[in-house]
Scaffold this motif. Structure first.
Motif, short mmCIF file in Angstrom:
data_model
loop_
_atom_site.label_atom_id
_atom_site.label_comp_id
_atom_site.label_asym_id
_atom_site.label_seq_id
_atom_site.Cartn_x
_atom_site.Cartn_y
_atom_site.Cartn_z
N LYS A 199 0.71 -1.51 -0.16
CA LYS A 199 0.32 -0.17 -0.26
C LYS A 199 0.39 1.28 0.01
O LYS A 199 0.79 2.42 -0.71
CB LYS A 199 -0.69 -0.04 1.86
CG LYS A 199 -1.82 -1.14 1.61
CD LYS A 199 -2.96 -1.26 0.37
CE LYS A 199 -4.05 -2.18 0.72
NZ LYS A 199 -5.12 -2.45 -0.86
N GLN A 200 1.68 0.93 0.85
CA GLN A 200 2.36 2.30 0.78
C GLN A 200 3.78 2.34 -0.14
O GLN A 200 3.90 3.89 -1.34
CB GLN A 200 4.02 2.33 1.67
CG GLN A 200 4.63 3.69 2.32
CD GLN A 200 5.46 3.94 3.35
OE1 GLN A 200 6.09 2.61 3.96
NE2 GLN A 200 6.11 4.48 3.68
N ASN A 201 3.88 1.60 -1.02
CA ASN A 201 4.58 1.71 -2.57
C ASN A 201 3.32 2.44 -3.43
O ASN A 201 4.09 3.09 -4.18
CB ASN A 201 5.44 0.19 -2.65
CG ASN A 201 5.83 -0.80 -1.90
OD1 ASN A 201 6.65 0.65 -1.31
ND2 ASN A 201 6.27 -1.52 -1.57
N SER A 202 2.80 2.04 -3.62
CA SER A 202 1.63 2.14 -4.53
C SER A 202 1.54 3.38 -4.35
O SER A 202 1.57 4.76 -5.02
CB SER A 202 0.57 1.57 -4.14
OG SER A 202 0.50 0.50 -4.74
N TYR A 203 1.19 4.35 -2.45
CA TYR A 203 1.41 5.62 -2.78
C TYR A 203 2.05 6.60 -2.97
O TYR A 203 2.32 7.40 -3.29
CB TYR A 203 0.88 6.26 -0.93
CG TYR A 203 -0.53 5.91 -0.37
CD1 TYR A 203 -1.50 7.07 -1.47
CD2 TYR A 203 -0.84 4.92 0.29
CE1 TYR A 203 -2.97 6.83 -0.38
CE2 TYR A 203 -1.86 4.88 0.86
CZ TYR A 203 -3.44 5.83 0.46
OH TYR A 203 -4.21 6.00 0.69
N LEU A 204 3.69 5.85 -2.95
CA LEU A 204 4.89 6.71 -3.32
C LEU A 204 5.09 6.58 -5.29
O LEU A 204 5.16 7.79 -5.00
CB LEU A 204 6.23 5.46 -2.75
CG LEU A 204 6.41 6.40 -1.58
CD1 LEU A 204 7.52 5.20 -1.08
CD2 LEU A 204 6.25 6.92 -0.19
N THR A 205 4.53 6.55 -5.01
CA THR A 205 4.22 5.70 -6.88
C THR A 205 3.61 6.97 -6.97
O THR A 205 3.71 7.32 -8.58
CB THR A 205 3.74 4.58 -7.57
OG1 THR A 205 4.83 3.66 -7.15
CG2 THR A 205 3.71 4.13 -8.85
N LEU A 206 1.49 7.21 -6.62
CA LEU A 206 1.33 7.44 -7.52
C LEU A 206 1.72 9.17 -6.94
O LEU A 206 1.87 10.31 -8.16
CB LEU A 206 0.01 7.56 -6.47
CG LEU A 206 -0.64 8.81 -6.27
CD1 LEU A 206 -1.96 8.26 -7.46
CD2 LEU A 206 -2.15 8.59 -5.50
N ALA A 207 2.27 9.90 -5.96
CA ALA A 207 3.10 10.87 -5.90
C ALA A 207 3.76 11.29 -7.01
O ALA A 207 4.20 12.05 -7.70
CB ALA A 207 3.93 10.82 -4.73
N PHE A 236 3.88 13.83 -0.92
CA PHE A 236 3.08 14.00 -1.76
C PHE A 236 3.77 16.33 -1.35
O PHE A 236 3.13 16.55 -2.35
CB PHE A 236 1.48 14.11 -1.74
CG PHE A 236 1.08 12.77 -2.04
CD1 PHE A 236 0.54 12.65 -3.28
CD2 PHE A 236 1.65 11.64 -1.56
CE1 PHE A 236 0.26 11.42 -4.00
CE2 PHE A 236 0.25 10.99 -1.90
CZ PHE A 236 0.19 10.37 -2.88
N ALA A 237 4.49 16.17 -0.78
CA ALA A 237 4.66 17.11 -0.04
C ALA A 237 5.11 18.73 -1.36
O ALA A 237 4.39 19.41 -1.13
CB ALA A 237 5.60 17.50 0.91
N ASP A 238 5.77 18.07 -2.03
CA ASP A 238 6.79 19.03 -3.43
C ASP A 238 5.07 19.08 -4.04
O ASP A 238 5.32 19.99 -5.13
CB ASP A 238 7.64 18.31 -3.95
CG ASP A 238 8.81 18.26 -2.80
OD1 ASP A 238 8.81 18.93 -1.71
OD2 ASP A 238 9.63 17.79 -2.83
N LEU A 239 4.14 18.56 -4.07
CA LEU A 239 3.00 18.54 -5.52
C LEU A 239 2.62 20.33 -5.36
O LEU A 239 3.07 21.29 -4.04
CB LEU A 239 1.62 17.48 -5.54
CG LEU A 239 2.40 16.75 -5.74
CD1 LEU A 239 1.68 15.48 -5.52
CD2 LEU A 239 2.58 16.30 -7.08
N PRO A 240 1.73 20.52 -6.37
CA PRO A 240 1.89 22.14 -5.69
C PRO A 240 0.32 22.48 -5.13
O PRO A 240 -0.44 21.55 -4.54
CB PRO A 240 0.89 22.40 -7.39
CG PRO A 240 1.85 22.05 -8.61
CD PRO A 240 1.94 20.02 -7.55
N GLU A 241 0.59 23.73 -4.02
CA GLU A 241 -0.60 23.74 -2.41
C GLU A 241 -1.41 23.58 -3.39
O GLU A 241 -2.21 24.15 -4.36
CB GLU A 241 0.07 24.76 -1.83
CG GLU A 241 -1.18 25.39 -1.20
CD GLU A 241 -0.67 26.73 -0.23
OE1 GLU A 241 -1.36 26.61 0.81
OE2 GLU A 241 0.28 27.12 -0.65
#
Length: 377
Positions: A199-207, A236-241
C-alpha cells in the motif's frame, strides 16, 4: 447444506476494514442466498508475519486442539457441517483445520482464493508452504479470482480437484450513486489504507506519477488512514499547494458517495491481490487508471473501463492519466461502461450461479474420491 466457513487470514466479521474481510462477508451472503446454512468457524487467526518455527508450532497445536473440540461437539449431537469452505489459503495463513476435518468427516472441501508461492517452497517458509500445498491437493474445488492464482494452482488440477473461475464481484445494499458529471478541473480520487508494504509503495508511486502531470489542472482526494500516513503525506509535499485533499478514513457509505463526486479513480495497485475498490469506483461510473499488476486486470475491462500500464512503467501510467485528463468524452464513455460492467457483470447474482455450480462439482468430486479410495474386491 450446512457449510463451515473458515477464514485463516483474518477473523471473520471482526469489524476491521479490508477487501479480504469484505469478500468473506459477500461469499457468505451469496451462499446463504442459495439456501445454505453457513456457520463461520470461530478459530484464532492463523496469519503468521514471520517464518518463526516456534510460532508455526504454536499455531498447529492450537489448531489441533480446536479441531478436536469441534469434532467432540459434533459427536455430542451438534449438527456437523456437510461441506467445509476455506477462504484464502496461502503460506502465511495456511489452512490448519480444513484438511484434517474433511478427512475425518468425509465431506467436500472447497477453497476460494488460494495462492501458491513457488519461491517459498524452500528456505525458511518451506514448512508453511507445504502445509498450504497439502490443502491445495486435498481440495475438491478451487475457486480462483485471478489468472495469476489459477496459474499457481494448475499443478493441483486433478481428476478429483477442480479449478473454477469466480471473478471478483461487489455487493451493494442499494444501487450506488452515479457520477454526476465532469468538473472543469478533473477530480481524481484514490482510496487505500496507509500501511507499510504494497500500500505504501503504491502511494509513493502515485506521488511520483502526479509529479509528472503538474502542468495539467487536476485535484486529488485521498481517502484512507494508517500507521504510515506521515510518511505518505511527506511524499506528496512537493506537489503544488491546493492539489491534494486529505480525507482520512471514512465510513463505507461515505467512501462510495465521495467517489461518485469525482471523475477518475487512480490507484497504481502495485502487487494488488485484485482490489474490490476498483469495482466500487467503476460502479459509481469512474474510469480506472492503474498498473496491470497482481490481480488488478481481473477487476476491470482493460481499454474499456480502465487504462492499465505495464507494472512499474511510471511513464506509461502518467500517459494513461493524461489521456483521461485531456479527454472529457473519453472519461464519460469509459465511466458509463465501467458502471455497466460493475453492476451487471460483477454482481452477487452472477457469483451465485458460479458458486452453485461449484458446490455441485465439489460434492461430485468428494464422492468420486470415496469410490477411488475403496479397496479392490
Amino acid at each position: 447444506m450446512r457449510i463451515a466457513f473458515h477464514t485463516p487470514l483474518n477473523a471473520y466479521d471482526d469489524g476491521r476494514i479490508s477487501g479480504d474481510r469484505r469478500m468473506a462477508l459477500q461469499l457468505v451472503a451469496v451462499l446463504e442466498g442459495l439456501g445454505h446454512v453457513v456457520e463461520p468457524v470461530l478459530a484464532a487467526r492463523d496469519f503468521m508475519p514471520s517464518a518463526d518455527a516456534d510460532r508455526l508450532s504454536r499455531h498447529r497445536d492450537a489448531a489441533a486442539t480446536h479441531a478436536q473440540d469441534m469434532l467432540a461437539r459434533w459427536q455430542g449431537g451438534a449438527p456437523p457441517p456437510e461441506l467445509w469452505f476455506t477462504y484464502h489459503n496461502y503460506y502465511k495463513a495456511p489452512d490448519l483445520l480444513g484438511p484434517a476435518i474433511v478427512k475425518r468427516l468425509n465431506i467436500p472441501y472447497v477453497v476460494a482464493e488460494a495462492s501458491d508461492a513457488k519461491r517459498r517452497a524452500s528456505g525458511e517458509w518451506a514448512a508453511h508452504t507445504q502445509i498450504a500445498r497439502n490443502g491445495f491437493a486435498a481440495a475438491d474445488l478451487h475457486l480462483h479470482f485471478t489468472d495469476r492464482d489459477r496459474q499457481g494452482l494448475e499443478p493441483w488440477r486433478a481428476p478429483h480437484t477442480a479449478l473454477l473461475e469466480l471473478p471478483p464481484f461487489i455487493a451493494f445494499a442499494d444501487d450506488p450513486p452515479q457520477h454526476a458529471g465532469d468538473a472543469m478541473v478533473p477530480r481524481l480520487v484514490t482510496v487505500a489504507m496507509m500501511r507499510e508494504g504494497t500500500k505504501q509503495n503504491s502511494y509513493l508511486t502515485l506521488a511520483r506519477i502526479l509529479g509528472r502531470v503538474v502542468d495539467r489542472p487536476w485535484t486529488l482526494t485521498i481517502i484512507g488512514d494508517g500507521r504510515q500516513r506521515a510518511a505518505i503525506e511527506q511524499a506528496f509535499a512537493d506537489l503544488p499547494e491546493g492539489r491534494i485533499r486529505w480525507q482520512g478514513a471514512l465510513p463505507h457509505e461515505r467512501v462510495v458517495a465521495e467517489m461518485a463526486a469525482h471523475d477518475v479513480f487512480i490507484w497504481p495497485g502495485v502487487r494488488e491481490a485484485y482490489g474490490l475498490v476498483y469495482l466500487e469506483a467503476q460502479a459509481v461510473g469512474l474510469p480506472i487508471v492503474a498498473f496491470d499488476s497482481g490481480g488488478v486486470a481481473a477487476t476491470v475491462r482493460s481499454g474499456e473501463t480502465a487504462l492499465l500500464a505495464p507494472e512499474g512503467d511510471e511513464a506509461a501510467l502518467a500517459t494513461a492519466l493524461l489521456n483521461l485528463l485531456d479527454d472529457r468524452a473519453l472519461r464519460r464513455t469509459m465511466g458509463a461502461a465501467a458502471r455497466r460492467f460493475a453492476l451487471i457483470e460483477r454482481n452477487p447474482a452472477k457469483a451465485a450461479l458460479i458458486l452453485e455450480r461449484g458446490l455441485a462439482l465439489a460434492v461430485a468430486n468428494r464422492a468420486a474420491r470415496a469410490v477411488a479410495a475403496e479397496p479392490a474386491p
